[in-house]
Design an enzyme around this catalytic site. Sequence first.
Site, PDB file in Angstrom:
ATOM      1  N   THR A 249      -2.022  -1.615   6.529  1.00 50.49           N
ATOM      2  CA  THR A 249      -1.945  -2.518   7.655  1.00 50.49           C
ATOM      3  C   THR A 249      -0.783  -3.463   7.433  1.00 50.49           C
ATOM      4  O   THR A 249      -0.283  -3.614   6.334  1.00 50.49           O
ATOM      5  CB  THR A 249      -3.227  -3.330   7.774  1.00 50.49           C
ATOM      6  OG1 THR A 249      -3.356  -4.127   6.609  1.00 50.49           O
ATOM      7  CG2 THR A 249      -4.421  -2.421   7.894  1.00 50.49           C
TER       8      THR A 249
ATOM      9  N   ASN B  59      -0.027  10.676   5.192  1.00 53.65           N
ATOM     10  CA  ASN B  59      -1.213  10.395   5.992  1.00 53.65           C
ATOM     11  C   ASN B  59      -2.304  11.446   5.901  1.00 53.65           C
ATOM     12  O   ASN B  59      -3.445  11.188   6.268  1.00 53.65           O
ATOM     13  CB  ASN B  59      -0.816  10.159   7.446  1.00 53.65           C
ATOM     14  CG  ASN B  59      -0.215   8.784   7.593  1.00 53.65           C
ATOM     15  OD1 ASN B  59      -0.932   7.795   7.526  1.00 53.65           O
ATOM     16  ND2 ASN B  59       1.098   8.715   7.753  1.00 53.65           N
TER      17      ASN B  59
ATOM     18  N   THR C  50       0.869  -1.189   0.000  1.00 58.40           N
ATOM     19  CA  THR C  50       0.000   0.000   0.000  1.00 58.40           C
ATOM     20  C   THR C  50       0.898   1.230   0.000  1.00 58.40           C
ATOM     21  O   THR C  50       1.300   1.678  -1.058  1.00 58.40           O
ATOM     22  CB  THR C  50      -0.969  -0.013   1.199  1.00 58.40           C
ATOM     23  OG1 THR C  50      -0.231  -0.197   2.392  1.00 58.40           O
ATOM     24  CG2 THR C  50      -1.980  -1.131   1.047  1.00 58.40           C
TER      25      THR C  50
ATOM     26  N   THR D 214      -6.737   9.363  -1.144  1.00 58.24           N
ATOM     27  CA  THR D 214      -6.664   9.811  -2.537  1.00 58.24           C
ATOM     28  C   THR D 214      -5.434   9.262  -3.248  1.00 58.24           C
ATOM     29  O   THR D 214      -4.565   8.690  -2.639  1.00 58.24           O
ATOM     30  CB  THR D 214      -6.640  11.346  -2.593  1.00 58.24           C
ATOM     31  OG1 THR D 214      -5.714  11.819  -1.612  1.00 58.24           O
ATOM     32  CG2 THR D 214      -8.001  11.878  -2.269  1.00 58.24           C
TER      33      THR D 214
END
Lengths: 393, 393
Positions: A185, A388, A147, A393
């Site tokens: 995560t 963060n 991610t 987006t």
Amino acid sequence: MFTILPIKGLFDQIEGFYCDGISAGLKANNALDLGFIYSDTLCEVEAIFTNNKFQAAPLKHYQMYDKNFKTNFVLINSKNANALTGQKGIENIDTIFSSLDFELVNPIMSSTGVIGNHLPVEKIIAGAKKFDLNSKNAHNLSKAIMTTDAYSKTTMYEVKLEDGSSFKIGAVAKGAGMINPNLATMLCFICTDANIPKEDMKEALLENSETTFNAISVDGDTSTNDTVLLLSNKKSNVYDKDAFKEVLRLVMHDMAMLMVSDGEGAKKAVAFEVLNAASYEDAQIAAKALSNSLLVKTALFGEDPNFGRIASTIGASRVVSDENKLVISYNDVIVYNKGEFVFNEQIEQEAAKVLKNDKFKIICDLGVGKYSFTAYGCDLGYEYVKINADYRT
Amino acid sequence: MFTILPIKGLFDQIEGFYCDGISAGLKANNALDLGFIYSDTLCEVEAIFTNNKFQAAPLKHYQMYDKNFKTNFVLINSKNANALTGQKGIENIDTIFSSLDFELVNPIMSSTGVIGNHLPVEKIIAGAKKFDLNSKNAHNLSKAIMTTDAYSKTTMYEVKLEDGSSFKIGAVAKGAGMINPNLATMLCFICTDANIPKEDMKEALLENSETTFNAISVDGDTSTNDTVLLLSNKKSNVYDKDAFKEVLRLVMHDMAMLMVSDGEGAKKAVAFEVLNAASYEDAQIAAKALSNSLLVKTALFGEDPNFGRIASTIGASRVVSDENKLVISYNDVIVYNKGEFVFNEQIEQEAAKVLKNDKFKIICDLGVGKYSFTAYGCDLGYEYVKINADYRT
């Protein structure tokens, strides 16, 4: 006796494990976002999950299987965490698996990404139908699960026992720290051909998580999806309990260190060693307080040998401590010594030099007992805020 | 019955209290850095201090007085915290007070700034000798105690009782959040002429600190120097216990809100209301977890209605909760409703609009009990990193 050898390559080298990563249109620009691990025999499986009260749907789905279930398939998507999605979140997983033509036995799903949205079921099914179960492409898998990771994370070892027999263990992981309930995560998938008994799997995972994944911090947050999964197909027919524990610790430590070094803009990986605490718990509390402190992290970013922040964080953690027994050093440069003033200009310059490194230790000797713990953290700078602030987006 | 009136002006309006701030050369560029509060009669005094294990020298010095000591003088410096300075740190305070010619009775010192350096004793003595004890200049005092504060912090009230009698209470404070063990500790000095009994002072301070100073967070750190000092000269001869508690709550709330709005680059002051928790402790834990979460704070900075981070933080706090009972709103815009998907485009736009305000509420109704707590926090952006990376310079 045994020998542990780091080996080149990824866990797809282990006989019987297949994996790949493809683009299913979850991420923009055809980035890889859907992956699988397939085993040509049934695997023993064990997992550690987040202690977040709101466990994501895939974690609940896993826990609905019998305690000693075996599996041959793990499906992993990024970009959507399938968390806070209620009963429908679990049903979506079943829908996906029942739409696939592979011979799946107790398939496991694992997700990472934004919380609170339902999975794009059709896209995932369409993507998974393109899987080639004969692929051995852990590189693509490691990309598909990323991610905010700046780089993909893999490790691989071979363990040779005295009699010449051997087994292998390898892992892929994602996570830019213990962070980001939202999009990043922590997931870690470990595959081995060790002939490990089921009961040893949990024990080895739990014992090693305390000093590896549970010792790292980027921002102290715990996600809804954190998962460490250990799959064993036992094909080597080889096992040694001590050797396995030791190599699993290395695998988990490697992954934890890669995560903390990738702490969303972090430039420095720092080991916070707390020595001579009154109890193991105290050592752990103090070390983790240091690795979590925003004030410490921003001072590291500024390369400022501001030991007052270290001392104050120890004090704020409320562990047994005494300013007349405390010694603080950056690597081997002592900056605070039991209340004596040692921080002259020369020492300050030497300490500042240590802080310019990518990796170093901050050592706090509490001098009140005999327990130690090392936590791992990183600096926190503008890039963390940027990543963060603009997350979804 | 009583009436509480906010009044213009500062606590130097209270009869018998004198104060000022001067430049003693601790800060650069002749900025104000040394101040005092003088009372022409002896004051009853009560204090709350940090629970950091390494209390600074001035806190230790205070606690060496008899339990019921009275005082007529408080000396306050910024730029140096006199913390982690050992016995010499305490001796330096005595040296300073014994070098002054004023008639000091049990003088109190209060310091804020960098940890681990000895006070510049000579500069402080030379500066204090210039004090004019007839000054009434709380404005200069409020400037002299600033460190990273963007603005000075003062408040003032008059309390009228039914019989027409009245007393006054006012405060100056410094602190850009509950933050910065290093240079920006929280200090608050409250002066009153209420005829309050000594035993009521501590009770009122403690009762109100929980929902004011202990409910705010900029970065969750606790300094070595945090101090709230309440001085009463009793000159009004007027007192009402309920009225006093209420006005003290207002004074402390005002100061806490000014601090959190000044959270080192913060643009938004946010109330985190946790409703219907299973216990008061749970409500407090969850609300403070929200106000401390870096992920929540950076999402606020990005004005992103990323409710997944709110939910995940509640879950990570491990309080009694159930995703099928949880309701999350930004002001009155419900973004998560008991597991039902409500976050459509329109709701997202409405929520984003709320986040553009300087002040708003984030409400988490846990739906599992009847206890509530509100914590106050702010966003965290680039400016915070900048201020804290380059701290000692």
